[in-house]
Design a protein around this motif. Structure first.
Motif, PDB file in Angstrom:
ATOM      1  N   UNK A 160      52.795  47.494  56.584  1.00 32.59           N
ATOM      2  CA  UNK A 160      53.266  47.993  55.208  1.00 32.59           C
ATOM      3  C   UNK A 160      52.427  47.563  54.393  1.00 32.59           C
ATOM      4  N   UNK A 161      51.556  47.988  53.891  1.00 38.56           N
ATOM      5  CA  UNK A 161      50.188  47.120  52.711  1.00 38.56           C
ATOM      6  C   UNK A 161      50.358  48.213  51.698  1.00 38.56           C
ATOM      7  N   UNK A 162      50.294  48.049  50.745  1.00 36.43           N
ATOM      8  CA  UNK A 162      49.882  48.240  49.463  1.00 36.43           C
ATOM      9  C   UNK A 162      48.717  49.373  48.947  1.00 36.43           C
TER      10      UNK A 162
ATOM     11  N   UNK B  39      60.108  40.847  51.130  1.00 37.00           N
ATOM     12  CA  UNK B  39      59.405  42.279  51.809  1.00 37.00           C
ATOM     13  C   UNK B  39      58.809  43.243  50.433  1.00 37.00           C
ATOM     14  N   UNK B  40      59.584  43.412  49.020  1.00 42.78           N
ATOM     15  CA  UNK B  40      59.143  44.062  48.500  1.00 42.78           C
ATOM     16  C   UNK B  40      58.208  43.984  48.093  1.00 42.78           C
ATOM     17  N   UNK B  41      57.858  42.233  47.650  1.00 42.88           N
ATOM     18  CA  UNK B  41      56.446  41.279  47.445  1.00 42.88           C
ATOM     19  C   UNK B  41      55.617  42.087  48.158  1.00 42.88           C
ATOM     20  N   UNK B  42      56.129  41.358  49.233  1.00 47.75           N
ATOM     21  CA  UNK B  42      54.577  41.878  50.590  1.00 47.75           C
ATOM     22  C   UNK B  42      54.104  42.579  50.034  1.00 47.75           C
ATOM     23  N   UNK B  43      54.933  44.575  50.071  1.00 50.74           N
ATOM     24  CA  UNK B  43      54.555  45.331  50.399  1.00 50.74           C
ATOM     25  C   UNK B  43      54.288  46.173  48.981  1.00 50.74           C
ATOM     26  N   UNK B  44      54.645  45.526  47.602  1.00 50.70           N
ATOM     27  CA  UNK B  44      54.739  46.171  46.397  1.00 50.70           C
ATOM     28  C   UNK B  44      53.920  45.259  45.353  1.00 50.70           C
ATOM     29  N   UNK B  45      53.155  44.360  45.924  1.00 55.93           N
ATOM     30  CA  UNK B  45      52.648  43.564  45.123  1.00 55.93           C
ATOM     31  C   UNK B  45      51.024  43.758  44.487  1.00 55.93           C
TER      32      UNK B  45
ATOM     33  N   UNK C 108      61.748  56.577  39.803  1.00 50.80           N
ATOM     34  CA  UNK C 108      62.506  56.489  41.046  1.00 50.80           C
ATOM     35  C   UNK C 108      62.074  54.962  41.339  1.00 50.80           C
ATOM     36  N   UNK C 109      61.028  54.549  41.705  1.00 49.37           N
ATOM     37  CA  UNK C 109      61.082  53.111  42.592  1.00 49.37           C
ATOM     38  C   UNK C 109      61.459  51.822  41.508  1.00 49.37           C
ATOM     39  N   UNK C 110      61.240  52.074  39.906  1.00 53.19           N
ATOM     40  CA  UNK C 110      61.806  50.655  39.180  1.00 53.19           C
ATOM     41  C   UNK C 110      62.819  50.127  39.320  1.00 53.19           C
ATOM     42  N   UNK C 111      64.088  51.755  39.609  1.00 55.22           N
ATOM     43  CA  UNK C 111      65.467  51.410  39.645  1.00 55.22           C
ATOM     44  C   UNK C 111      65.736  50.516  41.175  1.00 55.22           C
ATOM     45  N   UNK C 112      64.878  51.407  41.875  1.00 59.09           N
ATOM     46  CA  UNK C 112      64.899  51.194  43.413  1.00 59.09           C
ATOM     47  C   UNK C 112      65.136  49.597  43.875  1.00 59.09           C
TER      48      UNK C 112
ATOM     49  N   UNK D 136      65.538  34.489  49.714  1.00 60.54           N
ATOM     50  CA  UNK D 136      64.861  32.778  48.781  1.00 60.54           C
ATOM     51  C   UNK D 136      64.381  33.126  47.304  1.00 60.54           C
ATOM     52  N   UNK D 137      65.284  32.122  46.576  1.00 58.59           N
ATOM     53  CA  UNK D 137      64.830  32.623  45.824  1.00 58.59           C
ATOM     54  C   UNK D 137      63.420  31.904  45.034  1.00 58.59           C
ATOM     55  N   UNK D 138      62.513  31.602  45.186  1.00 59.01           N
ATOM     56  CA  UNK D 138      61.119  32.576  44.956  1.00 59.01           C
ATOM     57  C   UNK D 138      60.698  33.971  45.351  1.00 59.01           C
ATOM     58  N   UNK D 139      61.092  34.618  46.323  1.00 57.38           N
ATOM     59  CA  UNK D 139      61.227  36.123  46.566  1.00 57.38           C
ATOM     60  C   UNK D 139      61.868  36.997  45.459  1.00 57.38           C
ATOM     61  N   UNK D 140      62.673  36.515  44.888  1.00 60.70           N
ATOM     62  CA  UNK D 140      63.426  37.218  43.477  1.00 60.70           C
ATOM     63  C   UNK D 140      62.829  36.747  42.346  1.00 60.70           C
ATOM     64  N   UNK D 141      61.466  35.734  41.523  1.00 60.33           N
ATOM     65  CA  UNK D 141      61.046  35.362  40.875  1.00 60.33           C
ATOM     66  C   UNK D 141      60.013  36.174  40.664  1.00 60.33           C
ATOM     67  N   UNK D 142      58.971  36.669  42.146  1.00 62.23           N
ATOM     68  CA  UNK D 142      58.148  36.861  42.051  1.00 62.23           C
ATOM     69  C   UNK D 142      58.410  38.746  42.215  1.00 62.23           C
ATOM     70  N   UNK D 143      59.247  38.699  42.733  1.00 61.79           N
ATOM     71  CA  UNK D 143      59.618  40.511  42.578  1.00 61.79           C
ATOM     72  C   UNK D 143      60.019  40.538  41.446  1.00 61.79           C
ATOM     73  N   UNK D 144      60.934  40.376  40.831  1.00 58.93           N
ATOM     74  CA  UNK D 144      61.211  40.615  39.150  1.00 58.93           C
ATOM     75  C   UNK D 144      59.684  40.285  38.352  1.00 58.93           C
ATOM     76  N   UNK D 145      59.425  38.739  38.346  1.00 59.51           N
ATOM     77  CA  UNK D 145      58.271  39.440  37.459  1.00 59.51           C
ATOM     78  C   UNK D 145      56.956  41.074  37.980  1.00 59.51           C
TER      79      UNK D 145
END
Length: 471
Positions: A361-363, A390-396, A405-409, A421-430
């Motif tokens: 699963x790669x961007x 996991x979302x960060x790894x794929x969407x980054x 649709x993707x924005x709201x998901x 993990x808090x770091x995952x939330x912070x990166x995905x929020x960015x």
């Protein structure tokens, strides 16, 4: 003059050694003889006296900067840049601001040139758009005032027409050739072929990359000849482009080399690494020297798979990509799968990208898919693997903007995965703030009161205002 020099040397000695070790003879200062304050006062008086005694030279007037007919960006757009991006909390939005402003046909206000060009000097990925916005005034400053901005001489200046090719900077010429490829690929190819022997290796590599636009079988003879270029980067780019032409001679040669590397035994694939990497294979883009710690034959196998037309496997095994990637691979599975992944990327094959995504699963694989299909696959992945990291790894690695649709998901993933993990939330929020649809900032805000969601909504709102001012 000798007396002045002696006095200055005494002042310097006293400053270096200290007035207790090197006392000064009494002067006419007010701080008292021999004190540190008097050293400084007498040094100041000496400097003023020396400068006042010099004759003024005749200055040479500088030439005027060429006129820039473009209007500046709106006052509000300039305010957003100065107060909220350069000196505020939205510094990460600078690349987007510059790209939008450059596309608007406007220029930077003069007072914003220094801070923007200073950032571009430190961060080369900003230079292309910063140079367009700086215009002739920026190049004048680079030539006469600030040598650190000399990179502007290589970036596009906005010169239009054939003058850009004849007299423009390297950036002007790349932009002109890319535009001509979009309008008339044959004319662009003839123009480059005529100039090719005179071009520097770095420019040849950049020019050949423009063949991505309008690439066709008509380009094959030129690219085949470029495989003999003395510059390695030119050869590599030409070989990569030829792989996208299924009827090219290089594709045929790689099919002949790659086909024996995989054979089928029932629902199992058997991988046979090449025994050598000869000069002919290297000419076609296969690199002989492996990375440190990699066994040479495994390295050659991965590259052979990566550079073999993917249609070879569907024809040879009479199966679809989805069926092939599900078969067990006896040995060298990692090399084979990563070779397929690399092949899908280079050949821009959406069927293989879709088949390989569940395995890797790669961007980069998502980016090959058409936008609607890409976002549907991404949303399905997020729903099945709803962890922020996991979302960060794929969407980054997705550089294009996200759909509604993707924005709201992604906003829902942020709201739901509260125990990750808090770091995952912070990166995905960015990521959500940077790539999400700015028009949805209110909908995102209503998804959750969680801090990461609210921060992402704030960034989306800011980006929406920025886009409105620069549209």
């Amino acid at each position: 003059m000798s007396g002045e020099r002696d006095e200055w040397e005494e002042l310097v000695s006293a400053a270096l050694l200290g007035t207790d070790r090197r006392p000064l003879p009494p002067g006419d200062g007010t701080a008292g003889p021999g004190t540190a304050e008097e050293v400084l006062e007498r040094a100041a008086v000496h400097t003023v006296r020396t400068r006042a005694g010099r004759r003024l030279g005749r200055g040479v007037p500088l030439p005027r900067a060429a006129a820039d007919p473009r209007p500046p960006v709106s006052p509000r757009a300039a305010e957003l840049l100065a107060e909220h991006i350069l000196d505020g909390g939205h510094g990460a939005r600078l690349p987007e601001w510059l790209e939008l402003a450059a596309a608007s046909g406007r220029r930077l206000p003069p007072h914003l040139l220094p801070p923007v060009l200073d950032r571009a000097e430190r961060e080369p990925w900003l230079r292309e758009h910063a140079a367009v916005l700086a215009g002739p005034r920026g190049r004048w400053l680079a030539e006469h005032v600030e040598p650190r901005w000399a990179f502007l001489r290589q970036e596009a200046t906005g010169v239009a027409g054939e003058d850009a090719w004849r007299y423009g900077t390297a950036g002007d010429r790349r932009r002109f050739l890319r535009g001509l490829r979009g309008r008339d690929p044959e004319a662009a190819r003839r123009l480059l072929a005529a100039a090719w022997p005179r071009e520097a290796p770095g420019d040849r590599a950049a020019f050949i990359q423009t063949f991505e636009t309008g690439l066709s079988d008509d380009d094959e003879p030129f690219l085949e000849a470029a495989l003999d270029d003395r510059h390695r980067e030119v050869r590599q780019k030409a070989a990569d482009l030829l792989l996208r032409l299924p009827r090219s001679r290089l594709a045929a040669r790689m099919a002949e080399r790659g086909a024996p590397c995989l054979s089928r035994d029932g629902n199992r694939l058997v991988a046979v690494p090449p025994r050598e990497c000869d000069e002919a294979a290297q000419r076609d883009g296969v690199r002989a020297v492996p990375p440190r710690g990699t066994e040479p034959r495994a390295w050659w196998l991965r590259q052979m798979i990566a550079r073999t037309p993917l249609s070879v496997w569907t024809r040879k095994f009479h199966a679809t990509p989805e069926e092939i990637v599900r078969w067990r691979i006896a040995d060298h599975r990692g090399e084979v799968v990563m070779g397929w992944v690399r092949a899908a990327m280079m050949q821009r094959d959406p069927d293989w990208a879709l088949a390989l995504f569940p395995l890797e699963p790669m961007a980069e694989l998502l980016a090959i898919l058409p936008p609607r299909r890409r976002d549907a696959v991404a949303v399905a992945f997020l729903q099945a693997n709803g962890a922020a990291e996991k979302a960060v790894d794929v969407l980054g690695g997705l550089t294009s903007g996200w759909s509604r649709r993707l924005t709201l998901a992604v906003a829902e993933i942020l709201a739901r995965d509260v125990h990750g993990p808090p770091w995952g939330h912070a990166r995905l929020a960015r990521l959500l703030g940077a790539r999400g649809d700015p028009d949805l900032h209110e909908q995102v805000r209503r998804v959750s009161t969680a801090r990461p969601v609210q921060e992402a909504a704030d960034v989306l709102r800011f980006r929406g205002e920025m886009r409105k001012e620069l549209s």
